[in-house]
Write a protein that holds these residues in place. Structure first.
Motif, PDB file in Angstrom:
ATOM      1  N   ILE A 113      -0.850  11.802   3.760  1.00 19.41           N
ATOM      2  CA  ILE A 113      -1.342  10.421   3.701  1.00 19.41           C
ATOM      3  C   ILE A 113      -0.629   9.623   4.777  1.00 19.41           C
ATOM      4  N   ASP A 114      -1.394   9.122   5.738  1.00 24.08           N
ATOM      5  CA  ASP A 114      -0.852   8.302   6.826  1.00 24.08           C
ATOM      6  C   ASP A 114      -1.281   6.859   6.635  1.00 24.08           C
ATOM      7  N   ILE A 115      -0.308   5.937   6.689  1.00 26.69           N
ATOM      8  CA  ILE A 115      -0.596   4.503   6.584  1.00 26.69           C
ATOM      9  C   ILE A 115      -0.147   3.861   7.884  1.00 26.69           C
TER      10      ILE A 115
ATOM     11  N   ILE B 118       0.814  -1.206   0.000  1.00 26.29           N
ATOM     12  CA  ILE B 118       0.000   0.000   0.000  1.00 26.29           C
ATOM     13  C   ILE B 118       0.854   1.266   0.000  1.00 26.29           C
TER      14      ILE B 118
ATOM     15  N   ARG C 280     -10.660   8.297   6.012  1.00 25.29           N
ATOM     16  CA  ARG C 280      -9.881   7.194   6.574  1.00 25.29           C
ATOM     17  C   ARG C 280     -10.573   5.883   6.238  1.00 25.29           C
TER      18      ARG C 280
ATOM     19  N   THR D  61      -5.112  -2.596   8.142  1.00 19.29           N
ATOM     20  CA  THR D  61      -4.311  -1.472   7.674  1.00 19.29           C
ATOM     21  C   THR D  61      -5.219  -0.280   7.435  1.00 19.29           C
ATOM     22  N   SER D  62      -4.846   0.877   7.970  1.00 30.05           N
ATOM     23  CA  SER D  62      -5.618   2.101   7.780  1.00 30.05           C
ATOM     24  C   SER D  62      -4.844   3.080   6.910  1.00 30.05           C
ATOM     25  N   VAL D  63      -5.566   3.745   6.015  1.00 28.37           N
ATOM     26  CA  VAL D  63      -5.004   4.803   5.184  1.00 28.37           C
ATOM     27  C   VAL D  63      -5.837   6.058   5.423  1.00 28.37           C
TER      28      VAL D  63
ATOM     29  N   VAL E  32       0.576   4.255  -2.882  1.00 26.38           N
ATOM     30  CA  VAL E  32       0.395   5.690  -2.623  1.00 26.38           C
ATOM     31  C   VAL E  32       1.539   6.487  -3.243  1.00 26.38           C
TER      32      VAL E  32
ATOM     33  N   ILE F 267       4.442   6.503   6.893  1.00 31.40           N
ATOM     34  CA  ILE F 267       4.135   5.074   7.007  1.00 31.40           C
ATOM     35  C   ILE F 267       4.658   4.574   8.350  1.00 31.40           C
TER      36      ILE F 267
ATOM     37  N   LEU G  48      -7.541   4.990  -3.841  1.00 26.18           N
ATOM     38  CA  LEU G  48      -6.493   5.979  -3.578  1.00 26.18           C
ATOM     39  C   LEU G  48      -6.561   7.138  -4.566  1.00 26.18           C
TER      40      LEU G  48
END
Length: 378
Positions: free
Chosen positions: A287-289, A227, A366, A303-305, A231, A252, A270
Motif C-alpha cells: 500500500i503506497d500513500i 489516511i 489506485r 492524496t493517492s492510495v 490503512v 507513506i 480501504l
C-alpha cells in the motif's frame, strides 16, 4: 412617433417559423437534428414534413424516403398485440379534444421496440389537427437498466437465502432441543448465527449504498482523515486474524497534505481493496500513500492510495468491467458489488479510481482524492 420608439404591444405578430425538413438548417437556434430523441412531424394532410437524424437512427429509415409520405406509411407502428397504431388512435379524425398521446411501448417493423409519444397541434382548442409531432426513444438503455435491476434482485435473493436458511435452521434446532446440546455446541451454533446475521447486515448496507449511488444521494460528511493511520488499522486487523505481518508493506511519502473526507466511507474503500488483495492476490500486499495532483479543478494537491499484490492479476479484457455491478475476479464468493460501491464512494468525494497491473504482476488499484477542506471552512 418614430419607428424606434414603437411599443411591443403595437408590433405585428411574427408568423410562426416553419419546421425545417431533415438536412435543412433551422432559422432559429433549435434544429431538430440536434435533438437526442427522434422527432417526426406530419402536416395537416398527414404527410411527413420533418424526420430528424435521431428518427433515422431509431427507425433505420432514411429521411429522404420518409419525407412526403403519409405518417402511417413512413412510421408503421404496431402495439404489443399487433394492432396498427395509427388506425387505433386516428389523430386526424378522432376526438377533437385530444391534444396528445402519452408515452408507451410500440413496435417497428421487425419487432424492434420503441417508446412513442405524440402531440396534436390545433390552431384552436377543438379545431382540426394542423400538425402531429411524434417523439421516438430507443428502449435499449431502459432495458439495460431493467436487466440490471433484475440481476440485482436475483443476486440479493440468492445471497440472502443462504444465511437466512442457516439462521432459521440453527435457531429452530436450539429452541426445540436446547437441553440436548452441550454449552460448546450451543456456543458454536450461536456464533454461526451471529456470523450469518453480520453477512445479511453487510448485504443490506451494500444495497443501500447502491441505491444512494444510483440516485446521486450518497452523502459525504467530510472530516480530517489520517489516511496512513486508517490503512495501518486495517493491516493490524489482518495480522490479528492470523495473516503474517510480513505480507503487508505500507509506504507513506511525506509530507502528505491534509485530507478531508468521510472517514467511514474511506474505511469502506480501504477494506474492500485490501480484502481483494489478500483474498484474490498472492505474495506481498503493498500500500503506497503519496501526495499527487488533485483530480478536481482549482486545487493543486491530492492524496493517492495504491494497493498492489503479486498474484495473477486481472486479465486485460476484464479491466473495463472491474467497476461494474456483479463483476467477480474469481468464483471465491462475494456479490460482485464491492468495487462498484468503491467507485461510487471515490467519485462522490470528487476523486478518481483506476485499475492496472502491478510491478509484481498482480492487480493494482489506485484511487486519488482531493484534499481541500469543506466549503464552510474555506
Amino acid at each position: 412617433m418614430s419607428v424606434g420608439t414603437s411599443s411591443a404591444a403595437g408590433a405585428p405578430k411574427a408568423a410562426p417559423a416553419p419546421v425545417p425538413r431533415a438536412g435543412e438548417h433551422a432559422a432559429h437556434p433549435c434544429d431538430p437534428d440536434d435533438l437526442p430523441d427522434g422527432v417526426v412531424v406530419a402536416d395537416e394532410r398527414g404527410r411527413v414534413v420533418c424526420f430528424n437524424t435521431a428518427a433515422e437512427r431509431i427507425t433505420a429509415v432514411p429521411a429522404a424516403r420518409a419525407l412526403g409520405q403519409p405518417l402511417e406509411k413512413a412510421l408503421p407502428l404496431e402495439d404489443l398485440e399487433g394492432r396498427r397504431w395509427w388506425q387505433l388512435t386516428d389523430p386526424y379524425g378522432g376526438l377533437a379534444i385530444r391534444v396528445r398521446q402519452p408515452e408507451r411501448n410500440l413496435l417497428l417493423p421487425g419487432g424492434r421496440e420503441v417508446l412513442v409519444s405524440a402531440r396534436y397541434v390545433r390552431t384552436e382548442p377543438t379545431g382540426p389537427v394542423t400538425r402531429v409531432v411524434v417523439c421516438l426513444r430507443d428502449t435499449e438503455a431502459r432495458r439495460r437498466t431493467e436487466r440490471s435491476h433484475a440481476e440485482l434482485i436475483a443476486t440479493v435473493a440468492h445471497e440472502l437465502r443462504s444465511p437466512l436458511t442457516s439462521v432459521k435452521g440453527f435457531t429452530a434446532t436450539l429452541l426445540a432441543k436446547w437441553e440436548r446440546f452441550t454449552d460448546d455446541q450451543k456456543r458454536l451454533m450461536l456464533e454461526t448465527v451471529d456470523a450469518d446475521a453480520d453477512r445479511v447486515t453487510r448485504l443490506i448496507a451494500e444495497l443501500l449504498d447502491i441505491s444512494r449511488i444510483d440516485s446521486g444521494r450518497l452523502e459525504v460528511r467530510r472530516q480530517p482523515v489520517d489516511i496512513g493511520a486508517a490503512v495501518g488499522r486495517h493491516i493490524q486487523a489482518y495480522v490479528a486474524a492470523g495473516q503474517p505481518a510480513d505480507r503487508f508493506l505500507l509506504r507513506i511519502e511525506q509530507p502528505l497534505p491534509a485530507l478531508w473526507a468521510d472517514p467511514d466511507k474511506i474505511d469502506q474503500v480501504l477494506s474492500n481493496l485490501i480484502e481483494n488483495a489478500v483474498r484474490h492476490g498472492e505474495g506481498t500486499v503493498t500500500i503506497d500513500i503519496t501526495p499527487t495532483a488533485s483530480p478536481r479543478e482549482g486545487e493543486d494537491t491530492g492524496t493517492s492510495v495504491t494497493v498492489s499484490d503479486e498474484g495473477p492479476g486481472i486479465p486485460e479484457e476484464s479491466m473495463s468491467r472491474v467497476f461494474t455491478r456483479f463483476w467477480r475476479g474469481s468464483k471465491r464468493g462475494g456479490t460482485g458489488l464491492g468495487l462498484y460501491i468503491v467507485k461510487g464512494i471515490v467519485e462522490a468525494h470528487g476523486g478518481t479510481i483506476t485499475v492496472g497491473r502491478a510491478p509484481g504482476g498482480g492487480a493494482q488499484f489506485r484511487f486519488t482524492l482531493p484534499v481541500a477542506a469543506p466549503a464552510y471552512l474555506a
